[in-house]
Design an enzyme around this catalytic site. Structure first.
Site, PDB file in Angstrom:
ATOM      1  N   GLU A 140     -18.788  11.776  54.428  1.00  0.00           N
ATOM      2  CA  GLU A 140     -17.781  11.210  55.327  1.00  0.00           C
ATOM      3  C   GLU A 140     -16.543  10.780  54.533  1.00  0.00           C
ATOM      4  O   GLU A 140     -16.673  10.055  53.529  1.00  0.00           O
ATOM      5  CB  GLU A 140     -18.377   9.999  56.063  1.00  0.00           C
ATOM      6  CG  GLU A 140     -19.527  10.381  56.988  1.00  0.00           C
ATOM      7  CD  GLU A 140     -20.452   9.211  57.305  1.00  0.00           C
ATOM      8  OE1 GLU A 140     -20.116   8.057  56.979  1.00  0.00           O
ATOM      9  OE2 GLU A 140     -21.532   9.469  57.877  1.00  0.00           O
TER      10      GLU A 140
ATOM     11  N   LEU B 139     -19.736  11.891  61.421  1.00  0.00           N
ATOM     12  CA  LEU B 139     -20.322  10.610  61.033  1.00  0.00           C
ATOM     13  C   LEU B 139     -21.808  10.580  61.396  1.00  0.00           C
ATOM     14  O   LEU B 139     -22.198  10.038  62.414  1.00  0.00           O
ATOM     15  CB  LEU B 139     -19.555   9.492  61.758  1.00  0.00           C
ATOM     16  CG  LEU B 139     -19.525   8.130  61.087  1.00  0.00           C
ATOM     17  CD1 LEU B 139     -18.448   7.271  61.734  1.00  0.00           C
ATOM     18  CD2 LEU B 139     -20.858   7.415  61.153  1.00  0.00           C
TER      19      LEU B 139
ATOM     20  N   GLU C 267     -25.454  10.595  59.059  1.00  0.00           N
ATOM     21  CA  GLU C 267     -26.095  10.730  57.741  1.00  0.00           C
ATOM     22  C   GLU C 267     -27.258  11.713  57.763  1.00  0.00           C
ATOM     23  O   GLU C 267     -27.493  12.427  56.787  1.00  0.00           O
ATOM     24  CB  GLU C 267     -26.566   9.362  57.230  1.00  0.00           C
ATOM     25  CG  GLU C 267     -25.451   8.476  56.717  1.00  0.00           C
ATOM     26  CD  GLU C 267     -24.592   7.868  57.820  1.00  0.00           C
ATOM     27  OE1 GLU C 267     -25.013   7.893  58.998  1.00  0.00           O
ATOM     28  OE2 GLU C 267     -23.485   7.381  57.508  1.00  0.00           O
TER      29      GLU C 267
ATOM     30  N   PHE D 245     -22.155   4.233  52.011  1.00  0.00           N
ATOM     31  CA  PHE D 245     -22.783   3.026  51.469  1.00  0.00           C
ATOM     32  C   PHE D 245     -24.287   3.234  51.573  1.00  0.00           C
ATOM     33  O   PHE D 245     -24.755   3.766  52.588  1.00  0.00           O
ATOM     34  CB  PHE D 245     -22.407   1.776  52.275  1.00  0.00           C
ATOM     35  CG  PHE D 245     -20.998   1.294  52.052  1.00  0.00           C
ATOM     36  CD1 PHE D 245     -20.730   0.241  51.180  1.00  0.00           C
ATOM     37  CD2 PHE D 245     -19.940   1.890  52.729  1.00  0.00           C
ATOM     38  CE1 PHE D 245     -19.430  -0.205  50.987  1.00  0.00           C
ATOM     39  CE2 PHE D 245     -18.634   1.449  52.533  1.00  0.00           C
ATOM     40  CZ  PHE D 245     -18.373   0.398  51.658  1.00  0.00           C
TER      41      PHE D 245
ATOM     42  N   ASP E 271     -26.303   1.226  52.414  1.00  0.00           N
ATOM     43  CA  ASP E 271     -26.679   0.524  53.647  1.00  0.00           C
ATOM     44  C   ASP E 271     -26.713   1.453  54.867  1.00  0.00           C
ATOM     45  O   ASP E 271     -27.312   1.108  55.878  1.00  0.00           O
ATOM     46  CB  ASP E 271     -25.676  -0.598  53.925  1.00  0.00           C
ATOM     47  CG  ASP E 271     -25.456  -1.483  52.723  1.00  0.00           C
ATOM     48  OD1 ASP E 271     -25.888  -2.644  52.744  1.00  0.00           O
ATOM     49  OD2 ASP E 271     -24.853  -1.015  51.728  1.00  0.00           O
TER      50      ASP E 271
ATOM     51  N   ILE F 135     -27.715   4.698  54.833  1.00  0.00           N
ATOM     52  CA  ILE F 135     -28.522   5.889  54.551  1.00  0.00           C
ATOM     53  C   ILE F 135     -29.688   6.046  55.518  1.00  0.00           C
ATOM     54  O   ILE F 135     -30.269   7.120  55.656  1.00  0.00           O
ATOM     55  CB  ILE F 135     -29.036   5.860  53.081  1.00  0.00           C
ATOM     56  CG1 ILE F 135     -29.370   7.282  52.597  1.00  0.00           C
ATOM     57  CG2 ILE F 135     -30.229   4.917  52.926  1.00  0.00           C
ATOM     58  CD1 ILE F 135     -29.629   7.389  51.109  1.00  0.00           C
TER      59      ILE F 135
ATOM     60  N   HIS G 191     -22.896  -3.901  53.553  1.00  0.00           N
ATOM     61  CA  HIS G 191     -22.152  -3.174  52.514  1.00  0.00           C
ATOM     62  C   HIS G 191     -22.569  -3.685  51.137  1.00  0.00           C
ATOM     63  O   HIS G 191     -21.796  -3.645  50.199  1.00  0.00           O
ATOM     64  CB  HIS G 191     -20.635  -3.341  52.680  1.00  0.00           C
ATOM     65  CG  HIS G 191     -20.093  -2.807  53.963  1.00  0.00           C
ATOM     66  ND1 HIS G 191     -20.214  -3.470  55.159  1.00  0.00           N
ATOM     67  CD2 HIS G 191     -19.438  -1.650  54.249  1.00  0.00           C
ATOM     68  CE1 HIS G 191     -19.637  -2.764  56.121  1.00  0.00           C
ATOM     69  NE2 HIS G 191     -19.166  -1.652  55.599  1.00  0.00           N
TER      70      HIS G 191
END
Lengths: 325, 370
Positions: free
Chosen positions: A29, A58, A60, A83, A85, A87, A129
């Protein structure tokens, strides 16, 4: 040698890899036009074109799933997860597919994908984050987990990851992306996976750290010199596979161990190291193993400076260990 | 083929009323071709018969029957190029047979024996055949869908004129990765075919409760590419639909979602009892649409096949399966030491250590402990 920041080391590794091998493709992204939210992929779209530097929707799971397909074909995809976070939508792809394809197909379908993900706190990122959840991934057979702590290692470990044969989760300590520049060898600089680095030699206690905790531990160790405590600092660099020999060698020498990580303590990566020392180095130990970690709470926003292991907390832990026996 | 915007349907069963072909016989499919297809379908069915029994007898651990979906699978597989990539689910045995994967290799996988290319590491029917571009199947639903997109993009990047095909069922259209894969494919116009076998049941959940969408095919529209519904029990209609989708993909026209309307005539797996959730009447209705019978009747009507010939085909298929079972069944399980292989390209020091301890503790190793 050039002085670079850690993020520049990442960028240089990606550029070197893409220049050396047309099968290296990037996806993620905001990595194209924007050059990545941290600028890890700055300039690469222009240099290599949108077929090899793909801005993705967007999603993952779509990023990792598509990368898996590319790797099955024989490409060497490097996917950025913006990030760590974020995943988790891809957790199924990572755990069920990426990490198992080689095994479940009897070696017919190796699946070499590198997942880059900025991780860790100290940037006022709050709950989503800042997290360090490396232990979730380190416990999955078939997945390598690598964490650099210096610009040179960021480049060298990333290049090794890209030209490895196994899937790698490459965790980048975003807190020190820019704050600690260092000398980085030019060209195709590689640091082998699975080897720890002795960041500092010492005789009294072994301190084990990785990522952004390495400079924190380094500072703590330096501060204790004046008190006559000579700490050895080992930068793990590779959580999977772990360089057990380096850890055991150090503890056999010092007889004491302090483990530092940002992640919560319970079932954290430090527990694995403590267990390893209990199994294989118990008779070398003169004092209990000590862990300095994040707390067993979600990652806080306003109080993150108190949550994260600090130089002070690490120093006190080292002192306590050394004074214990 | 009916476009998703076709007439509204009352229930999934009424879909058979939808006209499914343009009336043209598919180009390039001779009677001889269709007879070969019929034989593959019969081979798959013969394997199902024995697979179910072998599991009941405790000779294999599990089995996933294809019965009822042979037309969709063979029709699709035959329309593809041997170089096209296949991303199967775990119910794609007829696709594997159609691609020419030797029956012996499929059986070795079912037995998890030493000749199994997967080293006995997966449950039965989770096949993987690199040489045939038949990608390793897993049990989670829908995860293979984005893989097909990645393969298609990789092939395009390398200038190879092939497509990839993701095989999945009606249940998978509710999965996260259906959305992920469809969306990525649409954005990049990937040369991929999403081949959905709507077999009406995701274990016990009927198609009507899987989604409020009138058809599964119409979901393609939201992703910006074509979706079409085809009679999945009409092997020729499936063939034509896949041929068209493949040609479009190769020409740069992007992906296609094909909803092949079919029926799982057997249980979900050997662990399932479909009598708990569906009626005998429904099963009887779909048995009357059996793709094997349909193809047979067409060929007989065209005087391309006789009843006697059909019976011979069926007997030959059964004999082939029986012979392969005889050949494979005596094979030993994988060597215990292989447990630690292929986790990584090379065993890590930790795996070496575990392997050594494991081998030392195996019965017959002399019982030496660490």
């Amino acid at each position: 040698m050039t002085e670079l920041t850690l993020i520049q080391g990442v960028n240089q590794a990606l550029r070197e890899a893409m220049k050396a091998d047309p099968d290296v493709v990037l996806l993620g992204e905001d990595i194209g036009v924007n050059g990545g939210v941290f600028r890890a992929t700055e300039g690469l779209l222009k240099e290599f074109g949108e077929d090899r530097v793909m801005d993705t929707p967007l999603n993952e799971s779509g990023i990792v799933g598509t990368a898996v397909g590319m790797a099955l074909y024989g490409l060497k995809p490097v996917a950025e997860i913006q990030f760590l976070d974020f995943i988790y939508p891809a957790f199924d792809q990572i755990v069920s597919e990426l990490a198992k394809l080689r095994y479940r197909s009897g070696g017919q379908f190796p699946c070499h994908v590198v997942l880059r993900a900025p991780y860790g706190g100290g940037i006022k990122g709050g709950l989503y984050h800042s997290q360090s959840t490396e232990q979730l991934f380190a416990s999955i057979p078939g997945l390598k987990v690598v964490v650099p702590s210096t610009p040179a290692d960021a480049k060298g470990l990333l290049l090794s990851s890209i030209f490895d044969e196994d899937p790698v989760l490459f965790l980048e300590p975003k807190r020190i992306y820019r704050s600690l520049p260092g000398e980085v060898p030019d060209g195709d600089h590689r640091v082998p996976l699975g080897t720890a680095r002795v960041a500092r030699e010492g005789s009294d206690v072994s301190v084990f750290a990785y990522g952004a905790m390495v400079p924190v531990a380094q500072q703590a160790c330096q501060g204790l010199d004046a008190q006559g405590i000579h700490a050895e600092l080992i930068d793990l660099r590779s959580l999977v596979p772990l360089d057990e020999a380096a850890l055991l060698r150090s503890v056999e020498k010092t007889g004491r161990a302090v483990i530092v990580h940002e992640a919560p303590r319970f079932c954290g990566y430090g527990a694995e190291i403590a267990a390893l020392l209990a199994e294989k180095a118990l008779y070398s130990l003169k004092a209990p193993v000590v862990r300095v970690t994040g707390y067993d709470t979600p990652f806080p926003y306003a109080l993150e400076h108190l949550y994260l292991p600090s130089v002070d907390r690490v120093s006190r832990a080292i002192e306590r260990t050394v004074r214990a026996a | 083929m009916a476009r998703p915007s076709g007439p509204p349907r009352e229930s999934p069963l009424s879909v058979q009323a939808v006209p499914v072909t343009s009336g043209r016989a598919p180009e390039g499919l001779t009677a001889a071709d269709r007879k070969r297809m019929l034989r593959v379908m019969l081979l798959s069915r013969a394997l199902d018969e024995r697979g179910m029994t072998l599991q009941r007898q405790g000779r294999i651990g599990f089995y996933v029957p294809v019965e009822g979906q042979e037309g969709a699978q063979v029709g699709c597989a035959v329309a593809l190029d041997p170089k096209d990539w296949l991303c199967p689910g775990y119910r794609e045995t007829a696709v594997a047979l159609s691609r020419g994967i030797p029956l012996r290799q499929l059986l070795s996988q079912l037995y998890g024996d030493r000749a199994d290319l997967c080293q006995g590491r997966q449950m039965p029917n989770h096949f993987a055949f690199r040489e045939f571009r038949f990608v390793s199947a897993s049990s989670p639903i829908g995860t293979q869908i984005p893989h097909a997109v990645g393969l298609a993009l990789a092939a395009r990047l390398k200038g190879e004129k092939v497509v990839s095909v993701a095989f999945f069922g009606d249940g998978a259209t509710s999965s996260n990765d259906f959305h992920s894969g469809m969306n990525f494919a649409g954005v990049y116009r990937a040369p991929v075919i999403f081949f959905c076998q709507n077999n009406q049941w995701a274990i016990s959940l009927p198609r009507s409760k899987q989604t409020r969408s009138e058809t599964l095919a119409q979901k393609a529209e939201a992703y910006g590419f074509s979706g079409l519904q085809v009679d999945g029990n009409d092997v020729e209609a499936v063939y034509a639909a896949v041929k068209e989708a493949r040609a479009r993909a190769i020409a740069g026209g992007g992906p296609t979602l094909i909803e092949a309307v079919t029926y799982r005539m057997g249980p979900h797996t050997t662990s399932d009892d479909p009598r708990r959730y569906r009626s005998a009447e429904e099963l009887a209705l779909w048995k009357s649409r059996d793709p094997v019978e349909r193809l047979k009747e067409t060929l007989v009507r065209e005087h391309a096949l006789t009843e006697e010939e059909f019976d011979q085909f069926l007997e030959a298929a059964r004999a082939e399966v029986a012979a392969a079972i005889q050949e494979v069944e005596p094979l030993p399980p994988p060597d215990p030491g292989t447990l630690f292989d292929d986790v990584f390209a090379r065993r890590t020091p930790q795996l070496e250590e575990q392997r050594a301890a494991f081998l030392a503790e195996l019965p017959g190793s002399g019982g030496r402990k660490e």
